[in-house]
Design an enzyme around this catalytic site. Sequence first.
Site, PDB file in Angstrom:
ATOM      1  N   GLU A 104     -40.976  26.032 -95.612  1.00 37.75           N
ATOM      2  CA  GLU A 104     -41.340  27.456 -95.713  1.00 37.75           C
ATOM      3  C   GLU A 104     -42.521  27.632 -96.663  1.00 37.75           C
ATOM      4  O   GLU A 104     -42.709  26.832 -97.581  1.00 37.75           O
ATOM      5  CB  GLU A 104     -40.148  28.246 -96.275  1.00 37.75           C
ATOM      6  CG  GLU A 104     -39.369  29.022 -95.244  1.00 37.75           C
ATOM      7  CD  GLU A 104     -40.073  30.272 -94.711  1.00 37.75           C
ATOM      8  OE1 GLU A 104     -41.301  30.419 -94.895  1.00 37.75           O
ATOM      9  OE2 GLU A 104     -39.402  31.101 -94.096  1.00 37.75           O
ATOM     10  N   ASP A 105     -43.251  28.724 -96.479  1.00 34.32           N
ATOM     11  CA  ASP A 105     -44.336  29.031 -97.419  1.00 34.32           C
ATOM     12  C   ASP A 105     -43.790  29.637 -98.709  1.00 34.32           C
ATOM     13  O   ASP A 105     -44.140  29.225 -99.808  1.00 34.32           O
ATOM     14  CB  ASP A 105     -45.378  29.965 -96.775  1.00 34.32           C
ATOM     15  CG  ASP A 105     -44.783  31.238 -96.174  1.00 34.32           C
ATOM     16  OD1 ASP A 105     -43.543  31.403 -96.150  1.00 34.32           O
ATOM     17  OD2 ASP A 105     -45.573  32.085 -95.717  1.00 34.32           O
ATOM     18  N   ASP A 108     -38.711  34.787-100.806  1.00 39.58           N
ATOM     19  CA  ASP A 108     -38.816  36.017-101.607  1.00 39.58           C
ATOM     20  C   ASP A 108     -37.394  36.575-101.756  1.00 39.58           C
ATOM     21  O   ASP A 108     -36.648  36.148-102.632  1.00 39.58           O
ATOM     22  CB  ASP A 108     -39.783  36.946-100.859  1.00 39.58           C
ATOM     23  CG  ASP A 108     -40.073  38.246-101.554  1.00 39.58           C
ATOM     24  OD1 ASP A 108     -39.203  38.749-102.273  1.00 39.58           O
ATOM     25  OD2 ASP A 108     -41.174  38.801-101.377  1.00 39.58           O
ATOM     26  N   PHE A 157     -47.163  39.745-105.540  1.00 36.46           N
ATOM     27  CA  PHE A 157     -47.597  39.446-104.176  1.00 36.46           C
ATOM     28  C   PHE A 157     -48.776  38.473-104.242  1.00 36.46           C
ATOM     29  O   PHE A 157     -49.733  38.691-104.975  1.00 36.46           O
ATOM     30  CB  PHE A 157     -47.985  40.726-103.431  1.00 36.46           C
ATOM     31  CG  PHE A 157     -48.169  40.480-101.963  1.00 36.46           C
ATOM     32  CD1 PHE A 157     -47.079  40.433-101.118  1.00 36.46           C
ATOM     33  CD2 PHE A 157     -49.434  40.256-101.437  1.00 36.46           C
ATOM     34  CE1 PHE A 157     -47.234  40.164 -99.761  1.00 36.46           C
ATOM     35  CE2 PHE A 157     -49.604  39.989-100.084  1.00 36.46           C
ATOM     36  CZ  PHE A 157     -48.499  39.948 -99.249  1.00 36.46           C
ATOM     37  N   ARG A 170     -55.228  33.593 -95.382  1.00 36.06           N
ATOM     38  CA  ARG A 170     -54.527  32.313 -95.192  1.00 36.06           C
ATOM     39  C   ARG A 170     -55.429  31.120 -95.468  1.00 36.06           C
ATOM     40  O   ARG A 170     -54.958  30.041 -95.823  1.00 36.06           O
ATOM     41  CB  ARG A 170     -54.011  32.187 -93.750  1.00 36.06           C
ATOM     42  CG  ARG A 170     -52.893  33.131 -93.396  1.00 36.06           C
ATOM     43  CD  ARG A 170     -52.251  32.674 -92.076  1.00 36.06           C
ATOM     44  NE  ARG A 170     -51.489  33.722 -91.448  1.00 36.06           N
ATOM     45  CZ  ARG A 170     -50.232  34.046 -91.763  1.00 36.06           C
ATOM     46  NH1 ARG A 170     -49.624  33.412 -92.725  1.00 36.06           N
ATOM     47  NH2 ARG A 170     -49.607  35.005 -91.117  1.00 36.06           N
TER      48      ARG A 170
HETATM   49  P1  IMP Z   1     -38.073  36.830 -97.521  1.00 37.75           P
HETATM   50  O1  IMP Z   1     -37.400  36.969 -96.216  1.00 37.75           O
HETATM   51  O2  IMP Z   1     -38.018  38.097 -98.334  1.00 37.75           O
HETATM   52  O3  IMP Z   1     -37.612  35.640 -98.339  1.00 37.75           O
HETATM   53  O4  IMP Z   1     -39.596  36.654 -97.229  1.00 37.75           O
HETATM   54  C1  IMP Z   1     -40.109  35.510 -96.694  1.00 37.75           C
HETATM   55  C2  IMP Z   1     -41.403  35.766 -95.951  1.00 37.75           C
HETATM   56  O5  IMP Z   1     -42.069  36.937 -96.439  1.00 37.75           O
HETATM   57  C3  IMP Z   1     -42.355  34.618 -96.180  1.00 37.75           C
HETATM   58  O6  IMP Z   1     -42.189  33.616 -95.222  1.00 37.75           O
HETATM   59  C4  IMP Z   1     -43.711  35.299 -96.129  1.00 37.75           C
HETATM   60  O7  IMP Z   1     -44.182  35.344 -94.816  1.00 37.75           O
HETATM   61  C5  IMP Z   1     -43.453  36.705 -96.600  1.00 37.75           C
HETATM   62  N1  IMP Z   1     -43.785  36.908 -98.028  1.00 37.75           N
HETATM   63  C6  IMP Z   1     -42.937  37.128 -99.044  1.00 37.75           C
HETATM   64  N2  IMP Z   1     -43.585  37.249-100.211  1.00 37.75           N
HETATM   65  C7  IMP Z   1     -44.897  37.100 -99.908  1.00 37.75           C
HETATM   66  C8  IMP Z   1     -46.095  37.094-100.712  1.00 37.75           C
HETATM   67  O8  IMP Z   1     -46.101  37.248-101.959  1.00 37.75           O
HETATM   68  N3  IMP Z   1     -47.257  36.896-100.032  1.00 37.75           N
HETATM   69  C9  IMP Z   1     -47.322  36.705 -98.690  1.00 37.75           C
HETATM   70  N4  IMP Z   1     -46.238  36.686 -97.919  1.00 37.75           N
HETATM   71  C10 IMP Z   1     -45.027  36.868 -98.522  1.00 37.75           C
END
Ligand code: IMP
Length: 180
Positions: A104-105, A108, A157, A170
Amino acid sequence: MEPRTVKIHDCEFSTYIFEEEIIARINILAEQIDEDYADKQPLFLAVLNGSFMFVSDLLKRVSVPCEISFIRLKSYQDMHSTGKVKELLGLTEDIRGRHVVVLEDIVDTGHTVHGLLQQLKEHNPASVEIATLLMKPECLQHQIEVKYVARSIPNDFVVGYGLDYNGLGRNLRDIYKIVS
Ligand code: IMP
């Protein structure tokens, strides 16, 4: 390193984690994975789009025999995560009995990874672990274990090194943090 700023859509971002640090942290992850997956022939499932740079740099440094495949989840619309479970697309491999490592990138709230783990476990893999480039521990809303984290960050962010803000950013080689 000289700080740089970049304007993306309506927001200003400033350099935060430089490529050198990212690579140094990825080296450590690759060593851990090599140690943990010797003789297991892991299947890496890379979550597109955000993980593409991380995946490329990580897997060049992993030396155990392994396979890599790419999956996709419903895209992230804005700066805030939504609570819905995202549909898993592109899982063509039979993962039954396999040692799976999701790449995963960023984690959050953990909604994405939590939903993905539920969907993957239905296919009875031997094991599933998560490796992520970034994690925001303050934001986590699920009881999930993220075994491999290259770098934890506060609730800011960020863009760059695969991560976007509404489609842009990206391609930046460093990670930038929002300033305004
Ligand atoms: P989660 O479901 O809240 O854990 O969010 C995961 C996804 O939200 C990641 O795979 C990203 O695509 C996006 N995301 C969450 N935080 C950021 C950020 O700070 N920058 C860019 N994308 C984010």
